[in-house]
Design an enzyme around this catalytic site. Sequence first.
Site, PDB file in Angstrom:
ATOM      1  N   GLU A 172      28.791 141.883 -26.850  1.00  0.00           N
ATOM      2  CA  GLU A 172      27.507 141.245 -26.590  1.00  0.00           C
ATOM      3  C   GLU A 172      26.432 142.301 -26.311  1.00  0.00           C
ATOM      4  OE1 GLU A 172      27.782 138.717 -23.206  1.00  0.00           O
ATOM      5  OE2 GLU A 172      26.141 137.424 -23.803  1.00  0.00           O
ATOM      6  N   LYS A 176      34.494 131.469  -6.223  1.00  0.00           N
ATOM      7  CA  LYS A 176      35.344 131.109  -7.363  1.00  0.00           C
ATOM      8  C   LYS A 176      35.762 129.642  -7.275  1.00  0.00           C
ATOM      9  CE  LYS A 176      35.785 134.992  -9.686  1.00  0.00           C
ATOM     10  NZ  LYS A 176      35.130 135.098 -10.981  1.00  0.00           N
ATOM     11  N   GLU A 182      31.998 141.306 -23.559  1.00  0.00           N
ATOM     12  CA  GLU A 182      30.711 141.719 -23.008  1.00  0.00           C
ATOM     13  C   GLU A 182      30.198 142.979 -23.696  1.00  0.00           C
ATOM     14  OE1 GLU A 182      29.959 140.353 -18.816  1.00  0.00           O
ATOM     15  OE2 GLU A 182      30.076 142.501 -18.509  1.00  0.00           O
ATOM     16  N   CYS A 195      34.090 142.859  -5.426  1.00  0.00           N
ATOM     17  CA  CYS A 195      35.101 141.856  -5.062  1.00  0.00           C
ATOM     18  C   CYS A 195      36.021 142.339  -3.948  1.00  0.00           C
ATOM     19  CB  CYS A 195      35.948 141.500  -6.272  1.00  0.00           C
ATOM     20  SG  CYS A 195      34.945 141.064  -7.681  1.00  0.00           S
ATOM     21  N   SER A 203      24.916 137.724 -19.214  1.00  0.00           N
ATOM     22  CA  SER A 203      25.960 137.665 -20.237  1.00  0.00           C
ATOM     23  C   SER A 203      26.527 136.250 -20.279  1.00  0.00           C
ATOM     24  CB  SER A 203      27.054 138.657 -19.868  1.00  0.00           C
ATOM     25  OG  SER A 203      28.239 138.317 -20.547  1.00  0.00           O
ATOM     26  N   GLU A 218      32.956 127.969  -8.688  1.00  0.00           N
ATOM     27  CA  GLU A 218      32.912 128.198 -10.136  1.00  0.00           C
ATOM     28  C   GLU A 218      33.921 127.293 -10.852  1.00  0.00           C
ATOM     29  OE1 GLU A 218      33.735 132.251 -11.427  1.00  0.00           O
ATOM     30  OE2 GLU A 218      34.308 131.491 -13.391  1.00  0.00           O
ATOM     31  N   GLU A 224      30.911 123.063 -16.517  1.00  0.00           N
ATOM     32  CA  GLU A 224      31.080 123.849 -17.761  1.00  0.00           C
ATOM     33  C   GLU A 224      32.517 124.305 -17.942  1.00  0.00           C
ATOM     34  OE1 GLU A 224      28.067 126.091 -15.664  1.00  0.00           O
ATOM     35  OE2 GLU A 224      28.274 123.943 -15.440  1.00  0.00           O
ATOM     36  N   CYS A 240      30.248 138.141 -13.953  1.00  0.00           N
ATOM     37  CA  CYS A 240      31.615 137.894 -13.471  1.00  0.00           C
ATOM     38  C   CYS A 240      31.616 137.332 -12.061  1.00  0.00           C
ATOM     39  CB  CYS A 240      32.428 139.172 -13.444  1.00  0.00           C
ATOM     40  SG  CYS A 240      32.181 140.157 -14.875  1.00  0.00           S
TER      41      CYS A 240
END
Lengths: 587, 211
Positions: free
Chosen positions: A286, A362, A283, A508, A323, A365, A370, A303
């Site tokens: 990036e 999560k 990151e 988190c 990102s 996710e 993907e 994230c």
Amino acid sequence: MNSEDKISLVIDGIRTEVEPGATIMDAADQVGVHIPRLCYHPELSILGACRICIVELEKREQLVASCSYPAEEDMVVKTSSPELRRHRRDIVELILDNHPKDCQTCVRDGNCELQDSAYSLGVRERLFEGERKQYPEDNSSPSIHREPDKCILCGRCVRVCDEVQGVTNLWQQNRGFESVAAPAHNADIMESVCIHCGQCVNVCPTASIVENNVTDEVFEAIADPDLHVVVQTAPSIRAALGEGFGYDPGTPVAGKMVTALKMMGFDAVFDTDLGADLTIIEEADEFLNRFEAGEKLPLITSCSPGWVSFLETFYPELIPNASTCKSPMSMLSSLTKSYYAEQAGIAPENIYSVAAMPCTAKKYEAARPEHETPWGAPYTDAVLTTRELIWMCKCMGVDFRNLPDSQFDRPLGTASGGGDIFGTTGGVTEAALRTAYERFTGETLTNVDFMEVRGVQGLREATIELDGHNVNIGVANGLQNAKELFERLLSGEKEYHMLEIMACPGGCVGGGGQPYPPEDTFALDPELVKKRAQALYTIDSSKQLRKSHENPDIKELYSYYLGEPNSERAHKLLHTSYKPSERQGIK
Amino acid sequence: MGSGGLVVMDQEDCMVSIARYFLEFVQHESCGKCTFCRLGTKHMLESLNHITRGEGTMEDLNRLETLAEDVKFGSLCNLGRTAPNPVLTTLRYFRDEYLAHIEEGRCPAGVCGDLIRYHVDLKKCNNPCIGCISLCSIHRPRCAFASSMELCNACLERCPSDAIKVRRDGKKEIIQEKCTKCDECRKACNANFGAVVKISPPAELEYSIKQ
């Protein structure tokens, strides 16, 4: 404020003074009288629906809800009387009658606010038997499991979804006896604009909304001799796991956690913090590329899967700014089934990758297309929340408090302090700055503590100087705050270079999969979140290794496997893409 | 009542049934936000349903009184706060009607369907005896006496459920299994003879007939 401006009132014979605007409940709390409550939540708006907190006022026949009734000068309040206790008991009995009688087999047995109320208010028999509402369970989401029959209509999930997360997905559907808290038109979670953050799970007093439990699958995988079961643990798990075993909030338990996981039969225990370090490197790279080119700024961190979901549903115009880095969990899972498989000589198909996360999103996710391996399995096979992990330990008879400490396994087990603080709001930014600073200036950063970006306030801004360039940073936790940040950004009021968004309040550490809070605290409590965050900062400051790019495991990974940041292989394994959701939410 | 209107009733209105009606309305109107109104009125309605169906017990009555107090004093808005009023006032002034329902299975006003039976008082059913005609099957088509008779069939014609049987003597009898207690036969007969009567409690029908 002098005492003349204060309101003086009498609670159960005790005279006390409160600030104007305080409620009777506030005044009672102040004098040590705990009025029973159910729908009330200190971090949410006042609803006054459950009526358990009713109190008697002198010279007034009608009982009033103490959570919503403002204190008045010379008010005389009685919080307990035989009639009041009977009224309160009747409320709980009424709710219990409309609630399944499966306490012993319920996932929240022993940890349920309705049970606690029934006990403390003295419900010893059930007088009201009658028709009960019958709604189908909602199993559509990989993250959130809804059992509307267990809903007691306290409205906390509705309020947290609206006020804290700004998603406004859950609402009271139908009327009267048919009422139920659900997405619009009683749609399933997956048909709704739910972002799977799980804050509704955290505030739910019963088991009406819980995470989708996958512990059975993990147990099965552990027992399967053909599978090599790998587990990774997120930074904020180690700051909260102890709460499930009687430790005070904010007690770091990383060493015991690793021992426990090894005892439970996981073949390798990896550290998601390494994934976090890797995220930072990718990151930061990036960011520097974008910063130098001056395009697609601000860079927005990606994230937090709840936030990514929110982005795709509510702010698709900002997708190019996000990102492309996968989350630390997904990065580590990708590497587990490629790099680690190669190093250990295990066929990646035989690796079962489990992630212990403080997060319900999560789970969503991990199930996204993907994040699928070329052979069709997901990179992350199962995601456990902190709560599920605590239960698994208890189920397996792990004597957590008396365990020795162990180290994470290599080659994916060494992490820098930068990776540790990923679990708290501002942590990603701080870790990224540590790396970006050295990359950008070529100098060694001596003071690695960026206090400007620390804190638990929902919305923070800071300007950091990078070699003569000002970098404007915005940090938001809780999506209502993120919305505010985007309004500033999109209206052109403020220019940012980097935005760190975490879906859950406090980051988190306050995630939707964290343990139900111990007795003297509550979900969304800023103090609780602060304690957990402090645990991470303590781990960070106690480490020699504080900068992600100095992590030896990462260096090895790049030199033997990935090449350099943003290389073709890194891109394939560590980056992802986003697309606007089919269901667009109303901002 | 809640609207500020005035409703005039007489002894043919069952107060338990009236209370039930108003509570049903409140249940329908409840938004569902506060516990007392959402669930309290539901259970009150269930208790009243028990009582009007003749399944009520003293426990139902106690529950009704407890919940009425709970809902009245603890509800969030005035819908809930006034919801128990019909129950509380009927309990205060017509408690005997509640007790009649519960203890005797009797609806004094003869309104609650499950607690009444319709019965034709044969003494009043005004058809002349035509026993000879019903017995004489051979000559009936040609019998001048029979063709000159005018039988009252008012109840028979109005009954929607085919529950009225003509006896051999031409008088009417109600087949209880088919009767829906719609009150049509009684209304029809009232104008002429008043032979159809409601009997409550229904179990005492045999007893009434002997009398």
